[in-house]
Motif scaffolding. Structure first.
Motif, PDB file in Angstrom:
ATOM      1  N   CYS A  20       0.792  -1.218   0.000  1.00 19.48           N
ATOM      2  CA  CYS A  20       0.000   0.000   0.000  1.00 19.48           C
ATOM      3  C   CYS A  20       0.822   1.265   0.000  1.00 19.48           C
ATOM      4  N   CYS A  40      -4.140  -2.151  -2.614  1.00 21.70           N
ATOM      5  CA  CYS A  40      -4.767  -0.836  -2.778  1.00 21.70           C
ATOM      6  C   CYS A  40      -5.290  -0.685  -4.194  1.00 21.70           C
ATOM      7  N   LEU A  71      -7.765  -3.257   3.098  1.00 23.92           N
ATOM      8  CA  LEU A  71      -7.606  -1.908   2.558  1.00 23.92           C
ATOM      9  C   LEU A  71      -7.097  -0.902   3.588  1.00 23.92           C
ATOM     10  N   CYS A  74      -4.801   2.204   2.791  1.00 21.07           N
ATOM     11  CA  CYS A  74      -5.018   2.651   1.419  1.00 21.07           C
ATOM     12  C   CYS A  74      -5.816   3.954   1.433  1.00 21.07           C
ATOM     13  N   ALA A 151      -3.196   3.368  -3.677  1.00 22.21           N
ATOM     14  CA  ALA A 151      -2.097   3.485  -2.717  1.00 22.21           C
ATOM     15  C   ALA A 151      -1.972   4.937  -2.291  1.00 22.21           C
TER      16      ALA A 151
END
Length: 153
Positions: A20, A40, A71, A74, A151
């Protein structure tokens, strides 16, 4: 029916998941880079419900938790939540039920601390829930979630 839910400050965002941060320096070799999945990225998942229910099942909570953990770290650009219902019952009741399902999922994601500015919550009820031969479609008892994630910079 469409409703947008605002999010409070990010709650408990911890360590950034591998893949990420966007930089290549965290990888020791090309093999590590290739072997490490990028998390991400846009994610799509579904949350299923029992007939006539808008309460999250343990499996639904697990799916939400796993995606939230994946996630974490992210940049979440948007979250679309679409509530659906099968064709059993009245059309108006199914629209209300599908909205309750979508809100339940959005609130669970919000409770997980998702760093998104807002959720786009939509309900379509039983629209399209009957197959051409007239059978009811039980797989319509769900909420579809589409997360646009990238990201962080």
């Amino acid at each position: 029916m469409k409703r947008v839910l605002g999010l409070a400050a990010v709650v408990g965002v911890g360590a950034i998941l591998s893949g990420c941060s966007g930089g290549l320096n965290m990888f020791g070799s090309r093999d590590e880079l290739v072997a490490t999945p990028t998390t991400c990225v846009p994610q799509r998942f579904e949350v299923y419900f029992a007939e006539g229910e808008a309460r999250l099942t343990p499996a639904a909570r697990e799916a939400i938790g796993m995606t939230a953990a994946q996630l974490q770290g992210c940049t979440i650009q948007s979250v679309q939540v679409l509530g659906l219902a099968d064709a059993s019952g009245g059309s108006r009741a199914n629209l209300t039920l599908s909205e309750r399902r979508a809100v339940a999922v959005a609130e669970a994601l919000q409770s997980a601390g998702w760093p998104a500015p807002a959720f786009d919550v939509t309900a379509v009820g039983d629209e399209g829930a009957v197959t051409p031969d007239g059978t009811q479609e039980p797989m319509r008892r769900r909420t579809e979630v589409l997360v646009q994630a990238i990201a962080p910079n």
